[in-house]
Design a protein around this motif. Structure first.
Motif, PDB file in Angstrom:
ATOM      1  N   MET A 164     -16.147   5.969   1.466  1.00 49.31           N
ATOM      2  CA  MET A 164     -14.810   6.550   1.145  1.00 49.31           C
ATOM      3  C   MET A 164     -14.148   7.141   2.351  1.00 49.31           C
ATOM      4  O   MET A 164     -13.036   7.144   2.588  1.00 49.31           O
ATOM      5  CB  MET A 164     -14.615   7.651  -0.118  1.00 49.31           C
ATOM      6  CG  MET A 164     -14.621   7.061  -1.460  1.00 49.31           C
ATOM      7  SD  MET A 164     -13.409   5.916  -1.657  1.00 49.31           S
ATOM      8  CE  MET A 164     -11.992   7.505  -2.054  1.00 49.31           C
TER       9      MET A 164
ATOM     10  N   ASP B  48     -10.390   1.650  -8.029  1.00 41.07           N
ATOM     11  CA  ASP B  48      -9.543   2.626  -8.286  1.00 41.07           C
ATOM     12  C   ASP B  48      -9.735   3.141  -6.863  1.00 41.07           C
ATOM     13  O   ASP B  48     -10.641   3.874  -6.577  1.00 41.07           O
ATOM     14  CB  ASP B  48      -9.857   3.743  -9.215  1.00 41.07           C
ATOM     15  CG  ASP B  48      -9.233   4.921  -9.283  1.00 41.07           C
ATOM     16  OD1 ASP B  48      -8.365   5.181  -8.243  1.00 41.07           O
ATOM     17  OD2 ASP B  48      -8.941   5.482 -10.215  1.00 41.07           O
ATOM     18  N   PHE B  49      -8.729   2.874  -5.982  1.00 43.59           N
ATOM     19  CA  PHE B  49      -9.042   3.514  -4.519  1.00 43.59           C
ATOM     20  C   PHE B  49      -9.019   5.037  -4.544  1.00 43.59           C
ATOM     21  O   PHE B  49      -9.206   5.506  -3.303  1.00 43.59           O
ATOM     22  CB  PHE B  49      -8.099   2.753  -3.737  1.00 43.59           C
ATOM     23  CG  PHE B  49      -7.826   1.120  -3.799  1.00 43.59           C
ATOM     24  CD1 PHE B  49      -9.049   0.492  -3.293  1.00 43.59           C
ATOM     25  CD2 PHE B  49      -6.696   0.751  -4.457  1.00 43.59           C
ATOM     26  CE1 PHE B  49      -8.797  -0.763  -3.505  1.00 43.59           C
ATOM     27  CE2 PHE B  49      -6.758  -0.854  -4.676  1.00 43.59           C
ATOM     28  CZ  PHE B  49      -7.927  -1.636  -4.056  1.00 43.59           C
ATOM     29  N   LYS B  50      -8.471   5.626  -5.364  1.00 42.67           N
ATOM     30  CA  LYS B  50      -8.801   7.161  -5.303  1.00 42.67           C
ATOM     31  C   LYS B  50     -10.047   7.569  -5.688  1.00 42.67           C
ATOM     32  O   LYS B  50     -10.303   8.608  -4.925  1.00 42.67           O
ATOM     33  CB  LYS B  50      -7.605   7.854  -6.126  1.00 42.67           C
ATOM     34  CG  LYS B  50      -6.152   7.261  -6.065  1.00 42.67           C
ATOM     35  CD  LYS B  50      -5.757   7.657  -4.759  1.00 42.67           C
ATOM     36  CE  LYS B  50      -4.327   7.210  -4.710  1.00 42.67           C
ATOM     37  NZ  LYS B  50      -3.475   7.517  -3.514  1.00 42.67           N
TER      38      LYS B  50
ATOM     39  N   TYR C 197      -2.973   2.458  -3.924  1.00 46.37           N
ATOM     40  CA  TYR C 197      -3.383   1.914  -5.061  1.00 46.37           C
ATOM     41  C   TYR C 197      -3.850   0.348  -4.863  1.00 46.37           C
ATOM     42  O   TYR C 197      -4.867  -0.106  -5.014  1.00 46.37           O
ATOM     43  CB  TYR C 197      -2.762   1.869  -6.470  1.00 46.37           C
ATOM     44  CG  TYR C 197      -3.054   3.422  -7.202  1.00 46.37           C
ATOM     45  CD1 TYR C 197      -4.033   3.330  -8.022  1.00 46.37           C
ATOM     46  CD2 TYR C 197      -2.302   4.239  -7.209  1.00 46.37           C
ATOM     47  CE1 TYR C 197      -4.509   4.337  -8.663  1.00 46.37           C
ATOM     48  CE2 TYR C 197      -2.503   5.561  -7.556  1.00 46.37           C
ATOM     49  CZ  TYR C 197      -3.661   5.624  -8.433  1.00 46.37           C
ATOM     50  OH  TYR C 197      -4.057   6.779  -9.282  1.00 46.37           O
TER      51      TYR C 197
ATOM     52  N   ALA D  76      -5.080  -2.063 -10.605  1.00 44.31           N
ATOM     53  CA  ALA D  76      -5.525  -0.789 -10.157  1.00 44.31           C
ATOM     54  C   ALA D  76      -4.796   0.627 -10.882  1.00 44.31           C
ATOM     55  O   ALA D  76      -5.518   1.495 -10.988  1.00 44.31           O
ATOM     56  CB  ALA D  76      -5.378  -0.749  -8.462  1.00 44.31           C
TER      57      ALA D  76
ATOM     58  N   HIS E 171      -5.469   3.352   3.499  1.00 43.79           N
ATOM     59  CA  HIS E 171      -4.368   2.393   4.239  1.00 43.79           C
ATOM     60  C   HIS E 171      -3.944   3.204   5.463  1.00 43.79           C
ATOM     61  O   HIS E 171      -3.486   2.514   6.412  1.00 43.79           O
ATOM     62  CB  HIS E 171      -3.190   2.004   3.406  1.00 43.79           C
ATOM     63  CG  HIS E 171      -2.323   2.844   2.905  1.00 43.79           C
ATOM     64  ND1 HIS E 171      -1.301   3.393   3.734  1.00 43.79           N
ATOM     65  CD2 HIS E 171      -2.195   3.656   1.875  1.00 43.79           C
ATOM     66  CE1 HIS E 171      -0.661   4.197   2.927  1.00 43.79           C
ATOM     67  NE2 HIS E 171      -1.185   4.516   2.085  1.00 43.79           N
TER      68      HIS E 171
ATOM     69  N   ASP F 290      -5.076  -1.352  -1.521  1.00 48.44           N
ATOM     70  CA  ASP F 290      -5.444  -0.956  -0.079  1.00 48.44           C
ATOM     71  C   ASP F 290      -6.530  -2.079   0.577  1.00 48.44           C
ATOM     72  O   ASP F 290      -7.666  -2.196  -0.346  1.00 48.44           O
ATOM     73  CB  ASP F 290      -6.225   0.486  -0.160  1.00 48.44           C
ATOM     74  CG  ASP F 290      -6.767   1.096   1.212  1.00 48.44           C
ATOM     75  OD1 ASP F 290      -6.556   0.250   2.294  1.00 48.44           O
ATOM     76  OD2 ASP F 290      -6.628   2.294   1.114  1.00 48.44           O
TER      77      ASP F 290
ATOM     78  N   GLY G 224     -13.199   5.438  -5.489  1.00 51.45           N
ATOM     79  CA  GLY G 224     -14.280   4.706  -5.004  1.00 51.45           C
ATOM     80  C   GLY G 224     -14.957   3.668  -6.035  1.00 51.45           C
ATOM     81  O   GLY G 224     -15.967   3.106  -5.568  1.00 51.45           O
TER      82      GLY G 224
ATOM     83  N   VAL H 237     -10.408  -1.587   1.788  1.00 47.72           N
ATOM     84  CA  VAL H 237     -11.514  -1.359   0.795  1.00 47.72           C
ATOM     85  C   VAL H 237     -12.694  -1.858   1.205  1.00 47.72           C
ATOM     86  O   VAL H 237     -13.720  -1.845   0.204  1.00 47.72           O
ATOM     87  CB  VAL H 237     -11.056  -1.744  -0.532  1.00 47.72           C
ATOM     88  CG1 VAL H 237     -11.001  -3.119  -0.671  1.00 47.72           C
ATOM     89  CG2 VAL H 237     -11.729  -0.992  -1.754  1.00 47.72           C
TER      90      VAL H 237
ATOM     91  N   VAL I  35     -12.149   4.479   4.172  1.00 50.07           N
ATOM     92  CA  VAL I  35     -11.138   3.720   3.217  1.00 50.07           C
ATOM     93  C   VAL I  35      -9.973   4.513   3.091  1.00 50.07           C
ATOM     94  O   VAL I  35      -9.891   5.760   3.022  1.00 50.07           O
ATOM     95  CB  VAL I  35     -11.940   3.528   1.814  1.00 50.07           C
ATOM     96  CG1 VAL I  35     -10.452   2.831   1.133  1.00 50.07           C
ATOM     97  CG2 VAL I  35     -13.094   2.647   1.950  1.00 50.07           C
TER      98      VAL I  35
ATOM     99  N   SER J 249       0.937  -1.378  -0.073  1.00 42.86           N
ATOM    100  CA  SER J 249      -0.019  -0.045   0.196  1.00 42.86           C
ATOM    101  C   SER J 249       0.913   1.277  -0.085  1.00 42.86           C
ATOM    102  O   SER J 249       0.610   2.099  -0.740  1.00 42.86           O
ATOM    103  CB  SER J 249      -0.970  -0.086   1.117  1.00 42.86           C
ATOM    104  OG  SER J 249      -1.821  -1.166   1.286  1.00 42.86           O
TER     105      SER J 249
END
Length: 337
Positions: free
Chosen positions: A141, A260-262, A109, A294, A146, A111, A264, A114, A144, A103
């Motif tokens: 979000m 895409d953890f940026k 990217y 990701a 790390h 994580d 959501g 999530v 969420v 992470s």
């Protein structure tokens, strides 16, 4: 006399050669399937004993890391509120440490916090697969990131820094499971094997005929199953992540299970599949395969910078486009069969 001596030595050699038996085991685990294939001599434990040990090991991993089991260690952690230290098992601690490392290296990217998004989009144990509203995404979000999970590097314990943080290890647990099954075999001095859980694989040694294990990578097609590429490996772990198996359609669009953890949201790029090979750990290969999916169009640069052995398949206008990192070319494509 010399001929007799030579004959005696040859007879002794062939008489002492152990015949290797091929053993195959398979079953269900982690919402998927597992397969174990190995070659063993007469001194190895029976197939029944190995099978029992493998099933016991899989149960231990599931009981710790499955979000689909309400009594699992990870499910209990997800229900804990507050920011007190939570003691975890050494195995879970090992996975969380590696996840945290990936992470940080990938700038989030990858994580494992999530969980709220996975459930919101219907890819988890609860929820229906649908496109949520912007407000719903923004709400989840907030839970969420790390940075909201602290993993003690010296003791098997963690802290969640915000209520509602939920961990999901589906991006790394199968790889860890593969490593654990490999240890079962290695502890019995079995040095020629293939272990697979849901497409994540670890191989050791060669077959009795001296050939490496052949590993097929699927074509990233949504509707058919066919092998796109075959690689020949020995003493390696390999994991693949893609957008073509776990997905749903909504509003004329396709939504994959990789986020895409940026934003959501599920990733939206032309990277269809990525395969990562690691010299020692399927857990590491599994985690980085998800990371690269990701990252999408930034994945190849990241893989080269971090010296990852990765094989990419992109969706072109009317065909798939393949691309390999320098390390992959050396470690896999440049190796003999």
């Amino acid at each position: 006399m010399q001929k007799l001596t030579t004959f005696f030595l040859l007879a002794l050699l062939f008489g002492c050669t152990k015949k290797l038996e091929q053993v195959k085991l398979f079953g269900s685990t982690m919402g998927s399937s597992y397969k174990v294939k190995y070659f063993a001599g007469s001194s190895a434990p029976s197939k029944i004993i190995i099978s029992q040990e493998i099933e016991a090991k899989l149960k231990k991993v599931n009981d710790s890391m499955s979000t689909y089991l309400s009594y699992s260690e990870i499910s209990k952690i997800n229900h804990i509120q507050g920011d007190e230290w939570i003691n975890v098992t050494p195995e879970l601690h090992q996975v969380l440490l590696e996840a945290k490392k990936i992470s940080v290296k990938s700038d989030g990217y990858f994580d494992i916090t999530v969980g709220p998004l996975v459930n919101l989009w219907g890819f988890g144990p609860s929820g229906v697969r649908k496109v949520p509203s912007i407000e719903e995404i923004e709400k989840q979000m907030a839970k969420v990131g790390h940075h909201l999970l602290v993993v003690d590097p010296t003791k098997p314990r963690i802290r969640k820094l915000r209520d509602g943080v939920e961990l999901d290890l589906s991006s790394i647990a199968k790889g860890f499971g593969v490593d654990q099954l490999a240890l079962v075999l290695e502890n019995h001095k079995i040095t020629s094997y293939l272990v697979e859980i849901g497409g994540e694989i670890k191989v050791a040694g060669t077959k009795p005929n001296g050939k490496k294990w052949s590993i097929g990578v699927e074509s990233p097609d949504f509707f058919t199953r066919q092998i796109k590429k075959v690689f020949y490996l020995s003493d390696k772990a390999i994991a693949t992540s893609g957008d073509y198996r776990n997905f749903f359609k909504g509003g004329g669009k396709t939504y994959s299970h990789t986020f895409d953890f940026k934003t959501g949201r599920p990733v939206t790029h032309n990277l269809a599949s990525v395969t990562v090979v690691d010299a020692t750990s399927c857990m590491i290969a599994d985690g980085y395969a998800t990371t690269l999916m990701a990252l999408g169009n930034k994945a190849f640069e990241f893989a080269e910078k971090n010296n990852l052995a990765a094989f990419f398949i992109y969706r072109g206008k009317d065909k798939f486009i393949e691309k390999s990192t320098t390390k992959f070319k050396i470690m896999v494509q440049g190796a003999s069969r």
